[in-house]
Scaffold this motif. Structure first.
Motif, PDB file in Angstrom:
ATOM      1  N   ASN A  68      -4.190  69.495  15.158  1.00  0.00           N
ATOM      2  CA  ASN A  68      -4.308  70.197  16.251  1.00  0.00           C
ATOM      3  C   ASN A  68      -5.170  69.330  17.328  1.00  0.00           C
ATOM      4  O   ASN A  68      -4.820  69.204  18.639  1.00  0.00           O
ATOM      5  N   THR A  69      -6.257  69.007  16.655  1.00  0.00           N
ATOM      6  CA  THR A  69      -7.300  68.321  17.498  1.00  0.00           C
ATOM      7  C   THR A  69      -6.735  66.889  18.044  1.00  0.00           C
ATOM      8  O   THR A  69      -6.932  66.560  19.147  1.00  0.00           O
ATOM      9  N   PHE A  70      -5.936  66.294  16.940  1.00  0.00           N
ATOM     10  CA  PHE A  70      -5.476  65.053  17.419  1.00  0.00           C
ATOM     11  C   PHE A  70      -4.564  65.260  18.655  1.00  0.00           C
ATOM     12  O   PHE A  70      -4.580  64.571  19.590  1.00  0.00           O
ATOM     13  N   TRP A  71      -3.510  66.169  18.639  1.00  0.00           N
ATOM     14  CA  TRP A  71      -2.665  66.280  19.582  1.00  0.00           C
ATOM     15  C   TRP A  71      -3.389  66.962  20.825  1.00  0.00           C
ATOM     16  O   TRP A  71      -2.890  66.197  21.749  1.00  0.00           O
ATOM     17  N   TYR A  72      -4.313  67.611  20.719  1.00  0.00           N
ATOM     18  CA  TYR A  72      -5.071  68.045  22.120  1.00  0.00           C
ATOM     19  C   TYR A  72      -5.672  66.961  22.683  1.00  0.00           C
ATOM     20  O   TYR A  72      -5.385  66.781  23.903  1.00  0.00           O
ATOM     21  N   VAL A  73      -6.419  66.063  22.162  1.00  0.00           N
ATOM     22  CA  VAL A  73      -7.157  64.877  22.526  1.00  0.00           C
ATOM     23  C   VAL A  73      -5.888  63.807  23.166  1.00  0.00           C
ATOM     24  O   VAL A  73      -5.960  63.484  24.033  1.00  0.00           O
ATOM     25  N   ALA A  74      -4.902  63.783  22.263  1.00  0.00           N
ATOM     26  CA  ALA A  74      -3.795  62.558  22.700  1.00  0.00           C
ATOM     27  C   ALA A  74      -2.985  63.280  23.912  1.00  0.00           C
ATOM     28  O   ALA A  74      -2.460  62.387  24.432  1.00  0.00           O
ATOM     29  N   PHE A  75      -2.949  64.329  24.123  1.00  0.00           N
ATOM     30  CA  PHE A  75      -2.171  64.928  25.297  1.00  0.00           C
ATOM     31  C   PHE A  75      -3.269  65.107  26.596  1.00  0.00           C
ATOM     32  O   PHE A  75      -2.946  64.653  27.530  1.00  0.00           O
ATOM     33  N   ALA A  76      -4.323  65.564  26.126  1.00  0.00           N
ATOM     34  CA  ALA A  76      -5.271  66.051  27.526  1.00  0.00           C
ATOM     35  C   ALA A  76      -5.675  64.900  28.074  1.00  0.00           C
ATOM     36  O   ALA A  76      -5.735  64.795  29.251  1.00  0.00           O
ATOM     37  N   VAL A  77      -6.175  64.054  27.168  1.00  0.00           N
ATOM     38  CA  VAL A  77      -7.101  63.026  27.767  1.00  0.00           C
ATOM     39  C   VAL A  77      -6.271  61.930  28.804  1.00  0.00           C
ATOM     40  O   VAL A  77      -6.535  61.857  29.934  1.00  0.00           O
TER      41      VAL A  77
END
Lengths: 313, 270
Positions: A68-77
């Motif tokens: 989840n954290t990976f996806w969150y960072v990979a999309f948000a940033v």
């Protein structure tokens, strides 16, 4: 000849040093030590050796949180940075109301994440929320937002008869809601930094590009972008670390926290849950150790990978 | 002019997107609960329910939360000024064995992400008996390495003659710091102070962990508590969200440049 020593120097740094040792240095040593113990708030303390780390290796909830954290960072940033460069590029021209726009765009940055989360939870409300009402105006069916655990890759691939599950399902709609909010919250900060980067590009480069007959896109692609790549690089590192540390929106917005089906459970929230709801402090430290390593590697990796493409003058 | 039209459209749309949540927060805060739950929603409230603000303020002890936050902010800010000015002076202007090593150690502490501290700090604070006290809210944050770094950079730029003259006048280092150096560093101290105010006002995770009782809640933990207690009363929630953010937004309109600068310089958000 020996230099004269000012022993008062020690006295001057003493207050800061004492606090740094007690509340920065000692906790880190303690964290390393604690990760080898079973450490509840009550009851005897006993050594478990590497068991905390062994447990981490087979903890599917932890892997889910990492994904989840990976996806969150990979999309948000990247979304935040692309959007902010667009805004900054436009604000870097002689346009009436520049200061006004800057003020507005920066407003979310000074607003507390708790208040923002409260308001966005209301905006995302599936039955009464203003976002679904806006969708309704355009005839789009509303989404369940924070209650929807379906991954977006899963949804996109479903018509083709492909079922993506687990990590490959991508961020859930609920996590996407949090990503949208994060982009909204952080764009203003990145705009200001990107604008500063743009203003440092010497005018003669644009002049040269103009004489060479480059259009706006070519000028941007071959002049502006390379010259502000250090700024982008800086933003990517700081924003990734910042996104990686996300905690508050999950605490305030998701129900149950980290849900639905654990799809918004990010690692820092998982650490909090283990440490301060379940009181597995030793296990929480093993998680903290992994967070530390990941942030460290992330920084190094980004440095190596991106620096090759970064142009320094 | 025509060529710039798309830019204007894009910027205006951007401004709408940024302002929409604020607008929605305020307009909801003035609705009755019935009106807020209507779908599709009304854009403006039918009657302005300012009473929502009063009610939200009374529902939980917000005045106490405000007071706690002010105490925490003042405490950390004053202590950060003291510890930073002293340490920065020593690192910038005094020669003593191990100085550069210690400074590197200080900077290295900035590299450790905050989640790593949480569990061990809790254990240390509970051993000290500080859990649920102002000490736990203030003391661990009474040093800010970046403030030390900023001040040190600035102190290094001050001319040596200034210090030589002061020494000849018989001032000791503490007097030089308080009488000469600090008055010459107002701009940076303001930057540090504003950063302290903003980050204390918005601090959430730390107060959540180190305090338990209602009487120790800060603005943010109080608001989160209120959000859980009144999870469906959106007008009251939006009223509370409005009055807890209003002080900072008002401050922001006055010292916008300094806030942007302090964030750009520190680059750290909590």
């Amino acid at each position: 000849m020996r230099r004269r020593q000012d022993l008062s120097g020690y006295l001057f740094i003493l207050p800061a040093l004492a606090i740094i040792i007690l509340f920065r240095f000692y906790p880190i040593l303690q964290a390393i030590r604690m990760s080898f113990f079973k450490w509840g708030m009550a009851g005897p303390l006993y050594t478990v050796g590497l068991k905390n780390f062994g447990r981490l290796l087979i903890d599917t909830k932890f892997y889910q949180a990492l994904g989840n954290t990976f996806w969150y960072v990979a999309f948000a940033v990247p979304l935040t940075i692309i959007l902010s460069i667009l805004f900054a590029q436009m604000l870097n021209q002689k346009i009436p109301g520049r200061g006004f726009y800057r003020t507005i765009y920066y407003l979310p940055v000074v607003t507390s994440i708790v208040a923002i989360s409260v308001v966005w939870k209301w905006i995302f409300n599936p039955d009464r929320g203003v976002l679904n009402a806006l969708f309704g105006i355009f005839g789009i069916e509303g989404l369940k937002w924070l209650n929807d655990s379906r991954g977006i890759i899963e949804i996109l691939l479903a018509p083709f008869g492909i079922t993506a599950s687990g990590f490959f399902a991508g961020p859930s709609i609920a996590l996407c809601a949090l990503i949208i909010m994060a982009v909204w919250h952080n764009t203003g900060y990145c705009v200001i930094i990107a604008l500063a980067g743009l203003q440092n590009v010497p005018g003669q480069y644009y002049e040269a590009a103009r004489i060479d007959g480059a259009g706006p896109w070519k000028t941007f692609r071959h002049v502006t972008l390379p010259l502000i790549s250090p700024t982008i690089f800086y933003l990517m590192i700081t924003q990734s670390i910042f996104a990686f540390n996300t905690f508050t929106p999950i605490y305030v917005m998701t129900q149950p926290p980290g849900g639905p089906l654990g799809t918004t459970n990010l690692v820092v929230f998982y650490l909090y849950e283990q440490a301060f709801r379940l009181w597995n402090l030793g296990y929480a430290n093993a998680i903290a150790f992994v967070i530390f390593i990941i942030i460290f590697i992330l920084t190094q990796f980004q440095k190596r990978f991106i620096e090759r493409r970064v142009h320094y003058e | 002019m025509n060529r710039k039209l798309p830019i204007h459209v894009f910027l205006v749309l951007g401004a709408f997107w940024m302002l929409l949540p604020f607008f929605w927060m305020m307009t909801t805060s003035l609705k009755t609960q019935m009106e807020a739950l209507r779908f599709p929603p009304a854009i403006f409230p039918h009657a302005l329910m300012f009473v929502n603000y009063l009610e939200a303020f009374k529902q939980v002890d917000f005045s106490r939360y405000f007071l706690n936050t002010i105490v925490m902010t003042l405490g950390t800010t004053v202590l950060v000024f003291i510890t930073s000015a002293l340490a920065a002076y020593a690192f910038a202007r005094l020669k003593f064995w191990g100085r550069d090593l210690l400074f590197t150690l200080f900077l290295a502490m900035m590299m450790v992400p905050i989640p790593v501290y949480l569990a061990p700090s809790y254990v240390i604070l509970s051993r000290l008996g500080w859990i649920d006290t102002f000490l736990a809210l203030i003391i661990p944050w009474s040093v800010n390495v970046f403030s030390i770094f900023l001040l040190r950079q600035h102190f290094k730029t001050l001319p040596q003659e200034l210090f030589d003259a002061a020494r000849i006048d018989g001032l000791n280092h503490l007097q030089i710091l308080t009488r000469i150096v600090v008055p010459l560093s107002k701009a940076i101290l303001v930057t540090i102070g504003i950063f302290q105010i903003v980050s204390n006002w918005n601090a959430f995770l730390w107060p959540l962990i180190v305090t338990h009782s209602d009487s120790m809640r800060t603005i943010q933990t109080g608001l989160a508590y209120f959000a859980q207690a009144e999870s469906t009363n959106y007008p009251l929630l939006c009223a509370a969200a409005t009055f807890t953010t209003a002080p900072l937004i008002i401050l922001y309109f006055f010292v916008q440049k300094q806030i942007m600068e302090s964030y750009a310089r520190t680059g750290i958000k909590e």
